[in-house]
Write a protein that holds these residues in place. Sequence first.
Motif, PDB file in Angstrom:
ATOM      1  N   ALA A  17       0.835  -1.205   0.000  1.00  0.00           N
ATOM      2  CA  ALA A  17       0.000   0.000   0.000  1.00  0.00           C
ATOM      3  C   ALA A  17       0.870   1.255   0.000  1.00  0.00           C
ATOM      4  CB  ALA A  17      -0.938  -0.015   1.207  1.00  0.00           C
ATOM      5  N   ALA A  18       1.946   1.233   0.786  1.00  0.00           N
ATOM      6  CA  ALA A  18       2.853   2.380   0.823  1.00  0.00           C
ATOM      7  C   ALA A  18       3.520   2.596  -0.530  1.00  0.00           C
ATOM      8  CB  ALA A  18       3.911   2.166   1.906  1.00  0.00           C
ATOM      9  N   ASN A  19       3.908   1.509  -1.195  1.00  0.00           N
ATOM     10  CA  ASN A  19       4.513   1.638  -2.522  1.00  0.00           C
ATOM     11  C   ASN A  19       3.547   2.273  -3.512  1.00  0.00           C
ATOM     12  OD1 ASN A  19       7.056   0.557  -1.940  1.00  0.00           O
ATOM     13  ND2 ASN A  19       6.359  -1.540  -2.267  1.00  0.00           N
ATOM     14  N   ARG A  20       2.276   1.893  -3.439  1.00  0.00           N
ATOM     15  CA  ARG A  20       1.273   2.488  -4.336  1.00  0.00           C
ATOM     16  C   ARG A  20       1.136   3.986  -4.059  1.00  0.00           C
ATOM     17  NH1 ARG A  20      -1.321  -2.522  -3.284  1.00  0.00           N
ATOM     18  NH2 ARG A  20      -2.632  -1.588  -1.658  1.00  0.00           N
ATOM     19  N   TRP A  21       1.168   4.348  -2.776  1.00  0.00           N
ATOM     20  CA  TRP A  21       1.059   5.766  -2.431  1.00  0.00           C
ATOM     21  C   TRP A  21       2.244   6.549  -2.981  1.00  0.00           C
ATOM     22  CZ3 TRP A  21       3.940   9.440  -0.023  1.00  0.00           C
ATOM     23  CH2 TRP A  21       3.300  10.636   0.294  1.00  0.00           C
ATOM     24  N   PHE A  22       3.457   6.030  -2.805  1.00  0.00           N
ATOM     25  CA  PHE A  22       4.637   6.721  -3.327  1.00  0.00           C
ATOM     26  C   PHE A  22       4.558   6.859  -4.850  1.00  0.00           C
ATOM     27  CE2 PHE A  22       6.858   5.383   0.693  1.00  0.00           C
ATOM     28  CZ  PHE A  22       7.217   6.650   1.101  1.00  0.00           C
ATOM     29  N   LYS A  23       4.078   5.830  -5.532  1.00  0.00           N
ATOM     30  CA  LYS A  23       3.975   5.881  -6.995  1.00  0.00           C
ATOM     31  C   LYS A  23       3.050   6.999  -7.440  1.00  0.00           C
ATOM     32  CE  LYS A  23       3.099   2.937 -11.019  1.00  0.00           C
ATOM     33  NZ  LYS A  23       2.733   1.565 -11.477  1.00  0.00           N
ATOM     34  N   VAL A  24       1.896   7.107  -6.784  1.00  0.00           N
ATOM     35  CA  VAL A  24       0.945   8.171  -7.120  1.00  0.00           C
ATOM     36  C   VAL A  24       1.536   9.534  -6.785  1.00  0.00           C
ATOM     37  CG1 VAL A  24      -1.299   9.174  -6.526  1.00  0.00           C
ATOM     38  CG2 VAL A  24      -1.090   6.710  -6.877  1.00  0.00           C
ATOM     39  N   ALA A  74      20.453  -4.157  -4.673  1.00  0.00           N
ATOM     40  CA  ALA A  74      19.361  -4.244  -3.697  1.00  0.00           C
ATOM     41  C   ALA A  74      17.974  -4.226  -4.333  1.00  0.00           C
ATOM     42  CB  ALA A  74      19.470  -3.113  -2.680  1.00  0.00           C
ATOM     43  N   ARG A  75      17.828  -3.583  -5.484  1.00  0.00           N
ATOM     44  CA  ARG A  75      16.538  -3.480  -6.189  1.00  0.00           C
ATOM     45  C   ARG A  75      15.452  -2.994  -5.220  1.00  0.00           C
ATOM     46  NH1 ARG A  75      15.388  -8.676  -9.847  1.00  0.00           N
ATOM     47  NH2 ARG A  75      14.073  -7.144 -10.905  1.00  0.00           N
ATOM     48  N   LEU A  76      15.709  -1.825  -4.639  1.00  0.00           N
ATOM     49  CA  LEU A  76      14.788  -1.268  -3.662  1.00  0.00           C
ATOM     50  C   LEU A  76      13.463  -0.883  -4.301  1.00  0.00           C
ATOM     51  CD1 LEU A  76      17.149   1.109  -1.624  1.00  0.00           C
ATOM     52  CD2 LEU A  76      16.476  -1.236  -1.077  1.00  0.00           C
ATOM     53  N   ASN A  77      12.379  -1.100  -3.573  1.00  0.00           N
ATOM     54  CA  ASN A  77      11.088  -0.567  -4.015  1.00  0.00           C
ATOM     55  C   ASN A  77      10.997   0.894  -3.548  1.00  0.00           C
ATOM     56  OD1 ASN A  77      10.366  -0.683  -1.246  1.00  0.00           O
ATOM     57  ND2 ASN A  77       9.539  -2.750  -1.492  1.00  0.00           N
ATOM     58  N   LEU A  78       9.874   1.556  -3.823  1.00  0.00           N
ATOM     59  CA  LEU A  78       9.765   2.971  -3.504  1.00  0.00           C
ATOM     60  C   LEU A  78       9.822   3.217  -1.996  1.00  0.00           C
ATOM     61  CD1 LEU A  78       7.049   4.066  -6.096  1.00  0.00           C
ATOM     62  CD2 LEU A  78       9.530   4.323  -6.247  1.00  0.00           C
ATOM     63  N   SER A  79       9.226   2.329  -1.222  1.00  0.00           N
ATOM     64  CA  SER A  79       9.327   2.455   0.235  1.00  0.00           C
ATOM     65  C   SER A  79      10.779   2.275   0.676  1.00  0.00           C
ATOM     66  CB  SER A  79       8.452   1.414   0.925  1.00  0.00           C
ATOM     67  OG  SER A  79       7.087   1.633   0.655  1.00  0.00           O
ATOM     68  N   GLY A  80      11.473   1.324   0.043  1.00  0.00           N
ATOM     69  CA  GLY A  80      12.870   1.098   0.375  1.00  0.00           C
ATOM     70  C   GLY A  80      13.734   2.303   0.071  1.00  0.00           C
ATOM     71  N   GLU A  81      13.479   2.960  -1.066  1.00  0.00           N
ATOM     72  CA  GLU A  81      14.233   4.168  -1.401  1.00  0.00           C
ATOM     73  C   GLU A  81      13.997   5.264  -0.363  1.00  0.00           C
ATOM     74  OE1 GLU A  81      13.157   5.410  -5.295  1.00  0.00           O
ATOM     75  OE2 GLU A  81      13.962   3.625  -6.297  1.00  0.00           O
ATOM     76  N   PHE A  82      12.743   5.415   0.047  1.00  0.00           N
ATOM     77  CA  PHE A  82      12.398   6.438   1.040  1.00  0.00           C
ATOM     78  C   PHE A  82      13.108   6.161   2.363  1.00  0.00           C
ATOM     79  CE2 PHE A  82       9.669   7.594   4.655  1.00  0.00           C
ATOM     80  CZ  PHE A  82       9.604   8.967   4.484  1.00  0.00           C
ATOM     81  N   VAL A  83      13.038   4.916   2.838  1.00  0.00           N
ATOM     82  CA  VAL A  83      13.657   4.568   4.118  1.00  0.00           C
ATOM     83  C   VAL A  83      15.177   4.734   4.050  1.00  0.00           C
ATOM     84  CG1 VAL A  83      14.114   2.641   5.697  1.00  0.00           C
ATOM     85  CG2 VAL A  83      11.793   3.054   4.873  1.00  0.00           C
ATOM     86  N   ASN A 298      13.286 -11.496   6.447  1.00  0.00           N
ATOM     87  CA  ASN A 298      12.115 -10.762   6.938  1.00  0.00           C
ATOM     88  C   ASN A 298      12.317  -9.258   6.928  1.00  0.00           C
ATOM     89  OD1 ASN A 298       9.725 -12.456   7.952  1.00  0.00           O
ATOM     90  ND2 ASN A 298      11.495 -13.647   8.627  1.00  0.00           N
ATOM     91  N   GLN A 299      13.567  -8.806   6.820  1.00  0.00           N
ATOM     92  CA  GLN A 299      13.804  -7.374   6.621  1.00  0.00           C
ATOM     93  C   GLN A 299      13.920  -7.030   5.132  1.00  0.00           C
ATOM     94  OE1 GLN A 299      16.114  -5.212   9.814  1.00  0.00           O
ATOM     95  NE2 GLN A 299      17.095  -7.214   9.931  1.00  0.00           N
ATOM     96  N   THR A 300      14.607  -7.875   4.378  1.00  0.00           N
ATOM     97  CA  THR A 300      14.826  -7.591   2.959  1.00  0.00           C
ATOM     98  C   THR A 300      13.514  -7.475   2.201  1.00  0.00           C
ATOM     99  OG1 THR A 300      16.948  -8.766   3.047  1.00  0.00           O
ATOM    100  CG2 THR A 300      15.983  -8.407   0.868  1.00  0.00           C
ATOM    101  N   ILE A 301      12.530  -8.307   2.540  1.00  0.00           N
ATOM    102  CA  ILE A 301      11.268  -8.281   1.792  1.00  0.00           C
ATOM    103  C   ILE A 301      10.465  -7.012   2.032  1.00  0.00           C
ATOM    104  CG2 ILE A 301      11.051 -10.785   1.599  1.00  0.00           C
ATOM    105  CD1 ILE A 301       9.111 -10.715   3.968  1.00  0.00           C
ATOM    106  N   ILE A 302      10.809  -6.273   3.083  1.00  0.00           N
ATOM    107  CA  ILE A 302      10.142  -4.988   3.292  1.00  0.00           C
ATOM    108  C   ILE A 302      10.589  -3.990   2.230  1.00  0.00           C
ATOM    109  CG2 ILE A 302       9.900  -3.020   4.875  1.00  0.00           C
ATOM    110  CD1 ILE A 302      10.383  -4.960   7.200  1.00  0.00           C
TER     111      ILE A 302
END
Length: 425
Positions: A17-24, A74-83, A298-302
């Motif tokens: 859900a957070a990734n979708r928010w960052f995308k928008v 790392a192939r971070l998602n948008l939440s990962g980039e933010f964090v 369990n941390q990487t998948i976040i």
Amino acid sequence: MSEEIISPPSRTPFISAANRWFKVAHALGLKQRNTLDREVLMEEVSNEAGLTDFGDPWFAKPYDALVDALREEARLNLSGEFVAEMQFRKVLTDRLNAQHWFDRHPEILERALPRPVIVVGPMRSGTTRMHRLLAADHRFQHLRSFETISPVPPQDFERGDEDDERVTTARKIQRMARLANPRTLNIHPTGPYEPEEELGLLVNSFWGMKHEAQWMVPSYGKWCEGEDARPAYRQLARLLKLVSWSQQKSSLKPWILKTPQYMLDLDAVLDTFPDARFVFTHRDPKAVVGSAASLAWNQTIIYSDHADAGAVGREWLRKTEQQIATMRRVRDRIDSSRIIDVHFEEMDRDWQGAMARVYRFLGMDMAPALSGMEDFMTRSRALKRKPHRYSLAEFGLDEGEVTERLSDYVETYGVRVEGRERRSA
């Protein structure tokens, strides 16, 4: 026995859900894409803090190695980039504030760090339990969780201030961690005031396995293994002095220190703390590797949508081998009178008996600490809401291969191994 775990667990819907928010937000121009560019972030946090001195510039080397690995692996998602950007900003701000404290109060760096007791063992070998039991003894100093998250007090901090904003920050971070993946806090239960390891003090130099357990960055890990860690430990020691000074503790009180990173950096640890005493922990390597892989997974998948369980398993098998090999090479530098070995199953079977043996080694009476230790054991059961369940198979690893590759460690230190694969702890 329950059915064998075949696939590792997935994350909660919160991150998707957070990734979708960052995308928008990015598409609508409500938020810019995050950056990890060192010069950009240093200039921005310097302007925000009104300070310019980041201390020893050595930190730029591990910073750049970590950023290269994040971009390439790392192939971070948008939440990962933010964090990641928020973490980098925070570390840089902490470095500015730390140097500011040292400049204003040079007496901080004159404090001693005498005869620390250092718990050393592979990640997931029982180091946390040993560390927290010893930290229950008020004759020692220890770091608290909020201090490893934020080791540097803000500029307006006053010693003895009970309304420390860093505690609020720690609570927010831990709430977010539980939303993102509650298993991470089941694997390593904590709270703002719980005794905690010094990972945050090494992160202050962009150094160490904390990054590898959070992101899939194997090239960064291998880079660190080939570098001299002493500058990171000089900064760790400076920060320990700052924490002790801010706590208004006597500099004569020995510290209880612990992080599995010490396995890889034992040379630097010995040079930084030449009179240290060492408690080495040992555990069946099948449990060590499986539990470490599970923690990292369990941390990487976040932070990434492309985590590969097999790759995580292979890397933490390699990493465990590296920890043990480095420890064995350097341990010979330490006089045997400053070393005690404690086994995981010994603590499981009779923790009071094992701790009595540790206290005899330290030349101390355990009686004054026993009630605090019992309180910790009760509190730890309450913190650990669910058992940590994992297997080697879910990370593509075979029991026989792990046992064979680490057989010399098992034989040298008399480590007890078990035949079953699925475990809790």
